[in-house]
Design an enzyme around this catalytic site. Structure first.
Site, short mmCIF file in Angstrom:
data_model
loop_
_atom_site.label_atom_id
_atom_site.label_comp_id
_atom_site.label_asym_id
_atom_site.label_seq_id
_atom_site.Cartn_x
_atom_site.Cartn_y
_atom_site.Cartn_z
N ASP A 121 50.64 -24.83 -64.50
CA ASP A 121 50.39 -26.07 -63.76
C ASP A 121 51.50 -27.11 -63.94
OD1 ASP A 121 48.72 -27.07 -61.85
OD2 ASP A 121 47.35 -28.05 -63.26
N GLU A 173 43.07 -33.34 -61.15
CA GLU A 173 43.88 -34.22 -62.01
C GLU A 173 45.31 -34.38 -61.50
OE1 GLU A 173 43.68 -31.04 -62.47
OE2 GLU A 173 45.79 -30.57 -62.83
N ASP A 227 46.00 -26.85 -67.65
CA ASP A 227 44.90 -27.45 -66.88
C ASP A 227 43.60 -26.72 -67.20
OD1 ASP A 227 43.24 -28.69 -65.11
OD2 ASP A 227 44.21 -27.90 -63.29
N ASP A 279 38.91 -32.03 -62.57
CA ASP A 279 39.86 -30.94 -62.31
C ASP A 279 40.81 -31.28 -61.16
OD1 ASP A 279 41.06 -28.52 -62.72
OD2 ASP A 279 39.47 -27.32 -61.77
N LYS A 310 54.80 -32.08 -60.49
CA LYS A 310 53.57 -32.13 -61.29
C LYS A 310 53.78 -31.40 -62.62
CE LYS A 310 48.76 -30.37 -61.34
NZ LYS A 310 47.68 -29.71 -60.59
N ARG A 312 46.55 -34.97 -58.55
CA ARG A 312 46.73 -36.15 -57.69
C ARG A 312 46.68 -37.44 -58.50
NH1 ARG A 312 41.72 -34.04 -54.20
NH2 ARG A 312 42.62 -32.10 -55.02
N LYS A 317 37.11 -25.48 -65.98
CA LYS A 317 37.33 -24.36 -65.08
C LYS A 317 36.55 -23.14 -65.57
CE LYS A 317 41.98 -25.35 -63.36
NZ LYS A 317 41.59 -25.47 -61.93
#
Ligand code: BES
Ligand code: MN
Ligand code: ZN
Length: 488
Positions: A278, A339, A260, A337, A255, A341, A267
């Site tokens: 991230d 994101e 993020d 959020d 990933k 996946r 967030k």
């Protein structure tokens, strides 16, 4: 940091002496002056040989001894690769206080594996994340920098030296991975990450494919494109290939969210500044590729890193949108959020349908829920193939990069079905078991490939550092997967 080898001590040099409990100094190894000093220290109990005890630094009158640090390795029967790695980090941290750039370390006998682990501990323990200091702070750091380590033990065979070299390669690339994870997102933005991957491929002569935004659009990789909508930099799906054997590839997916923010589901600000972490999964894939050629790993390995920001902007994707992914499956966005996946689903479908994989392993800082469940030391391990899970668990034991196998239940799979689309990117019942639900979502995109998913949100950016870590990027996963590939 350079590592040299010797079989004889030099008491004029700043020296670390390590001994197991009940052992005495050895004249041939330690030399007469040091031998006498060590044995006197043992006799007067100023040298405590218990594990991890760093005992005393001295300037001994009437001898040539300058700076000596005595450290215990504990009982020889308890000694292990893990202990060697841990205690080597303790040595390097204590040695930093000696204000010496050239340090000698006298060791009791080590097995080949212990020698590799010990070298890893020295280099990992020497890692400093503060790369952006200037002026006085920087000068102070330079003063304490260790430039050379001379390892001293009874005998240096070719095999022993090779293991030290191997440990050195591995640890340097774990530190490289830490640097990528710790890099601020303005300094390592999407374009810089692409350049980094490209230069690794060039240096090691790997095949490199850059699926840039135009190509992503052509291929209809709707998941990663949706997440990328709010970003100022276009997304990339990067592919590195090491053809070390004639076999179906082992595909590693990481990933790569550069930052993020959560997107429209912004967030909370408390810890948002840490969300440059991230891309740890993608950084781990790059760290592994730094090593495949150097360690001469004879496997066919393909690395895929989907790279984008999850930014907030008028163009950002929104909750309630329906996205058609590369697989053709449609996904309702219930939370922007979630994101990770959405970019992994396109990479997983690509791996399972375009690449004929032997195995797929994805690594992702995917869920806070995994940290709630397991904390900072253990990653979550999910998958659809018992044999692959077993192999990864064995490598976790070998490398002391622990993980816990967690379930994907039928209930989890059902909970990820969409109301109006095939799937939803958030559970349709409740928010418990968040890491199993995320894994259940991913499972829809691996077809019948043998697949494992490692959620490393906790250990990749640790707040429970091991002796050879600091509270930040840890490089978790590099040693784990290298061990997995070596033992396959
Ligand atoms: N990158 C985060 C997960 C994360 C959180 C990693 C904290 C490291 C530290 C991920 O994209 C995320 O935001 N996950 C959400 C999922 C939720 C919206 C279903 C989470 O964990 O809250
Ligand atoms: Mn997120
Ligand atoms: Zn994320």
């Amino acid at each position: 940091m350079t590592i040299k080898f010797s079989t004889k001590a030099d008491p004029i040099k700043p020296t670390v002496v390590a001994l197991f409990e009940k052992d005495q100094a050895d004249k041939a190894l330690h030399g007469k002056t040091l031998h006498d000093f060590i044995n006197t220290s043992i006799k007067h109990k100023t040298f405590n040989q218990e594990a991890s005890k760093v005992c005393s630094t001295h300037r001994v009158e009437k001898t040539r001894i300058q700076k000596i640090l005595l450290t215990g390795f504990g009982k020889e029967k308890d000694w292990s690769e893990k202990n060697a790695r841990d205690m080597a980090a303790g040595i390097i941290k204590a040695a930093k206080g000696m204000e010496a750039s050239d340090i000698h370390i006298i060791l009791p006998h080590q097995s080949l594996g212990e020698l590799q682990a010990l070298t890893e501990g020295l280099i990992l323990g020497n890692y400093d994340p503060a790369l952006h200091k200037t002026g006085k702070d920087q000068e102070k750091k330079d003063k304490n920098k260790i430039k050379t380590i001379t390892l001293i033990t009874n005998r240096w065979g070719k095999d022993h030296k090779a293991m030290v070299e191997k440990g050195q390669h591995i640890a340097m690339m774990v530190n490289y991975t830490r640097n990528l994870v710790n890099a601020p997102p303005n300094m390592l933005d999407i374009d810089a990450f692409v350049a980094e991957a490209k230069s690794i491929a060039k240096e090691n002569k790997y095949t490199f494919t850059d699926i840039d935004k135009k190509k992503l659009e052509k291929m209809k990789m709707g998941g990663i494109l949706a997440v990328n909508q709010g970003s100022t930099h276009p997304a990339h799906m990067l592919i590195l290939e090491h053809k070390g054997a004639d076999e179906d590839p082992i595909v590693l997916i990481g990933k790569g969210i550069i930052f993020d923010s959560g997107g429209v589901n912004l967030k909370p600000s408390g810890s948002m500044h840490e969300m440059h972490l991230d891309m740890a999964g993608a950084a781990t894939v790059l760290g592994i590729f730094q090593l495949l050629k150097k360690l001469n790993i004879k496997r066919h390995v393909i690395g895929i890193t989907p790279v984008t920001d999850n930014a907030i902007d008028a163009k950002s994707y929104r909750p309630s949108e329906v996205i058609t992914t590369y697989s053709g499956k449609t996904v309702e966005i219930k939370n922007t959020d979630a994101e990770g996946r959405m970019i992994l689903c396109d990479a997983l479908h690509y791996a399972s349908t375009d690449l004929k994989p032997q195995y797929i392993i994805d690594m992702a800082t995917l869920t806070g829920a995994c940290m709630v469940a397991l904390g900072y030391r253990n990653a979550g391990l999910f998958g659809n193939n018992e044999e692959l899970i077993k192999k990864i668990e064995q490598s976790a034991k070998n490398t002391d990069e622990p993980l816990c196998h967690l379930p994907i239940t039928d209930v989890d799979e059902k909970a990820m079905k969409g109301k109006v689309a095939d799937l939803a990117n958030l559970s349709n019942t409740h928010n418990y078991a968040g890491s199993s639900r995320a894994a259940a979502f991913l499972k829809n995109f691996v077809n019948d490939s043998k697949w494992a998913h490692i959620d490393l949100a906790g250990p990749a950016f640790t707040k429970d550092p091991k002796p050879y870590e600091v509270s930040m990027g840890s490089g978790y996963g590099v040693r784990l997967i290298i061990d997995f590939l070596e033992n396959l």
